[in-house]
Design a protein around this motif. Sequence first.
Motif, mmCIF file in Angstrom:
data_model
loop_
_atom_site.group_PDB
_atom_site.id
_atom_site.type_symbol
_atom_site.label_atom_id
_atom_site.label_comp_id
_atom_site.label_asym_id
_atom_site.label_seq_id
_atom_site.Cartn_x
_atom_site.Cartn_y
_atom_site.Cartn_z
ATOM 1 N N SER A 81 22.422 -35.118 31.611
ATOM 2 C CA SER A 81 21.822 -35.475 32.896
ATOM 3 C C SER A 81 20.446 -34.804 32.963
ATOM 4 C CB SER A 81 22.680 -34.994 34.069
ATOM 5 O OG SER A 81 23.933 -35.643 34.055
ATOM 6 N N TRP A 82 19.443 -35.575 33.402
ATOM 7 C CA TRP A 82 18.069 -35.086 33.352
ATOM 8 C C TRP A 82 17.339 -35.349 34.659
ATOM 9 C CZ3 TRP A 82 16.577 -32.580 28.938
ATOM 10 C CH2 TRP A 82 17.410 -32.729 27.829
ATOM 11 N N GLY A 125 18.753 -21.871 28.805
ATOM 12 C CA GLY A 125 20.018 -22.405 29.305
ATOM 13 C C GLY A 125 20.828 -21.317 29.956
ATOM 14 N N ILE A 126 21.752 -21.728 30.818
ATOM 15 C CA ILE A 126 22.592 -20.763 31.510
ATOM 16 C C ILE A 126 23.966 -21.369 31.741
ATOM 17 C CG2 ILE A 126 21.801 -21.507 33.807
ATOM 18 C CD1 ILE A 126 21.978 -18.491 34.609
ATOM 19 N N ARG A 127 25.007 -20.548 31.515
ATOM 20 C CA ARG A 127 26.361 -21.002 31.781
ATOM 21 C C ARG A 127 26.663 -20.913 33.265
ATOM 22 N NH1 ARG A 127 30.518 -18.299 27.426
ATOM 23 N NH2 ARG A 127 29.572 -19.093 25.524
ATOM 24 N N ARG A 128 27.246 -21.948 33.793
ATOM 25 C CA ARG A 128 27.599 -21.953 35.203
ATOM 26 C C ARG A 128 28.625 -20.871 35.525
ATOM 27 N NH1 ARG A 128 27.530 -25.109 39.652
ATOM 28 N NH2 ARG A 128 26.239 -26.689 38.661
ATOM 29 N N SER A 129 29.596 -20.632 34.659
ATOM 30 C CA SER A 129 30.723 -19.755 34.969
ATOM 31 C C SER A 129 30.348 -18.284 34.978
ATOM 32 C CB SER A 129 31.858 -19.985 33.979
ATOM 33 O OG SER A 129 31.401 -19.724 32.653
ATOM 34 N N ASP A 130 29.708 -17.800 33.925
ATOM 35 C CA ASP A 130 29.479 -16.363 33.806
ATOM 36 C C ASP A 130 28.003 -15.974 33.806
ATOM 37 O OD1 ASP A 130 30.350 -16.332 30.239
ATOM 38 O OD2 ASP A 130 28.636 -17.184 31.314
ATOM 39 N N GLY A 131 27.116 -16.948 33.893
ATOM 40 C CA GLY A 131 25.699 -16.640 33.961
ATOM 41 C C GLY A 131 25.070 -16.248 32.647
ATOM 42 N N PRO A 146 27.792 -31.627 40.340
ATOM 43 C CA PRO A 146 27.247 -30.603 39.436
ATOM 44 C C PRO A 146 28.307 -29.760 38.752
ATOM 45 C CG PRO A 146 26.885 -30.008 41.729
ATOM 46 C CD PRO A 146 27.382 -31.420 41.722
ATOM 47 N N PHE A 147 29.477 -29.607 39.384
ATOM 48 C CA PHE A 147 30.515 -28.777 38.777
ATOM 49 C C PHE A 147 31.235 -29.488 37.637
ATOM 50 C CE2 PHE A 147 30.435 -24.958 41.159
ATOM 51 C CZ PHE A 147 29.892 -25.300 42.384
ATOM 52 N N SER A 148 30.878 -30.745 37.413
ATOM 53 C CA SER A 148 31.426 -31.454 36.253
ATOM 54 C C SER A 148 30.725 -31.035 34.965
ATOM 55 C CB SER A 148 31.302 -32.965 36.448
ATOM 56 O OG SER A 148 29.942 -33.358 36.501
ATOM 57 N N ARG A 149 29.655 -30.249 35.099
ATOM 58 C CA ARG A 149 28.914 -29.746 33.941
ATOM 59 C C ARG A 149 28.977 -28.220 33.951
ATOM 60 N NH1 ARG A 149 29.388 -34.415 33.957
ATOM 61 N NH2 ARG A 149 27.877 -36.018 33.307
ATOM 62 N N ASN A 150 29.177 -27.589 32.799
ATOM 63 C CA ASN A 150 29.325 -26.141 32.788
ATOM 64 C C ASN A 150 28.103 -25.401 32.255
ATOM 65 O OD1 ASN A 150 29.620 -26.645 30.029
ATOM 66 N ND2 ASN A 150 31.847 -26.442 30.102
ATOM 67 N N ALA A 151 27.006 -26.128 32.090
ATOM 68 C CA ALA A 151 25.767 -25.484 31.670
ATOM 69 C C ALA A 151 24.585 -26.204 32.294
ATOM 70 C CB ALA A 151 25.631 -25.495 30.152
ATOM 71 N N MET A 152 23.550 -25.425 32.572
ATOM 72 C CA MET A 152 22.295 -25.970 33.057
ATOM 73 C C MET A 152 21.186 -25.465 32.150
ATOM 74 S SD MET A 152 23.037 -27.752 35.769
ATOM 75 C CE MET A 152 21.473 -27.912 36.651
ATOM 76 N N GLY A 153 20.130 -26.239 32.051
ATOM 77 C CA GLY A 153 19.068 -25.813 31.159
ATOM 78 C C GLY A 153 17.717 -26.368 31.554
ATOM 79 N N TRP A 154 16.713 -25.831 30.893
ATOM 80 C CA TRP A 154 15.350 -26.331 31.027
ATOM 81 C C TRP A 154 14.841 -26.712 29.640
ATOM 82 C CZ3 TRP A 154 12.812 -27.277 35.509
ATOM 83 C CH2 TRP A 154 13.320 -26.707 36.680
ATOM 84 N N CYS A 183 14.619 -30.315 33.989
ATOM 85 C CA CYS A 183 15.908 -29.687 34.257
ATOM 86 C C CYS A 183 17.001 -30.569 33.673
ATOM 87 C CB CYS A 183 16.084 -29.546 35.767
ATOM 88 S SG CYS A 183 17.651 -28.839 36.298
ATOM 89 N N ALA A 184 18.044 -29.946 33.162
ATOM 90 C CA ALA A 184 19.128 -30.715 32.549
ATOM 91 C C ALA A 184 20.467 -30.086 32.871
ATOM 92 C CB ALA A 184 18.926 -30.780 31.033
ATOM 93 N N ALA A 185 21.487 -30.925 32.909
ATOM 94 C CA ALA A 185 22.860 -30.470 33.102
ATOM 95 C C ALA A 185 23.700 -30.938 31.923
ATOM 96 C CB ALA A 185 23.424 -31.010 34.405
ATOM 97 N N GLY A 186 24.595 -30.064 31.473
ATOM 98 C CA GLY A 186 25.390 -30.436 30.312
ATOM 99 C C GLY A 186 26.519 -29.473 30.069
#
Length: 118
Positions: A107-108, A50-56, A28-36, A96-99
Motif C-alpha cells: 500500500s502506497w 521501516g518500523i514494526r507496528r507491534s514493538d517499534g 491499517p492494522f491489517s499491516r504489521n510494518a510501515m515504511g518510507w 509512505c508505505a504499509a506492508g
Amino acid sequence: QVQLVESGGGLVQAGGSLRLSCAASGRPFSRNAMGWFRQAPGKEREFVAGIRRSDGNTYYADSVKGRFTISRDNYKNTVTLQMNSLKPEDTAVYYCAAGYIDGRYDSWGQGTQVTVSL
C-alpha cells in the motif's frame, strides 16, 4: 485495504531538517510494518526506513542512518520521518508505505516532494 496520505515535504537548505508525516486509514492494522521509500529523478524507488507496528523496531538504509528517525503512533495511525542534516542527494519524492515485516509493502501514498538545495 490501507489508504496513506503524506504531508510535510518542501524545500530546505543542506544541513536543514524536515519532518514528514503519514496518516493511515482503512485497515491499517491489517499491516504489521510501515515504511518510507524515496525515488529520485532517473532512479529506482529505494527503501529509506521501516518500523514494526507491534514493538517499534526500526530499520534504516545505510545512507540515512544517524540522520533520519522513523516513529509511529498506533493510536493515531500515523508514521513520521524526522530528517536531519539533509543533503542534496536526499532530494526525491518520498512515499509512505504499509506492508509486512518480511519486507513486502503493498500500500502506497501519493508521495511528497523533498528538495534539498546547496
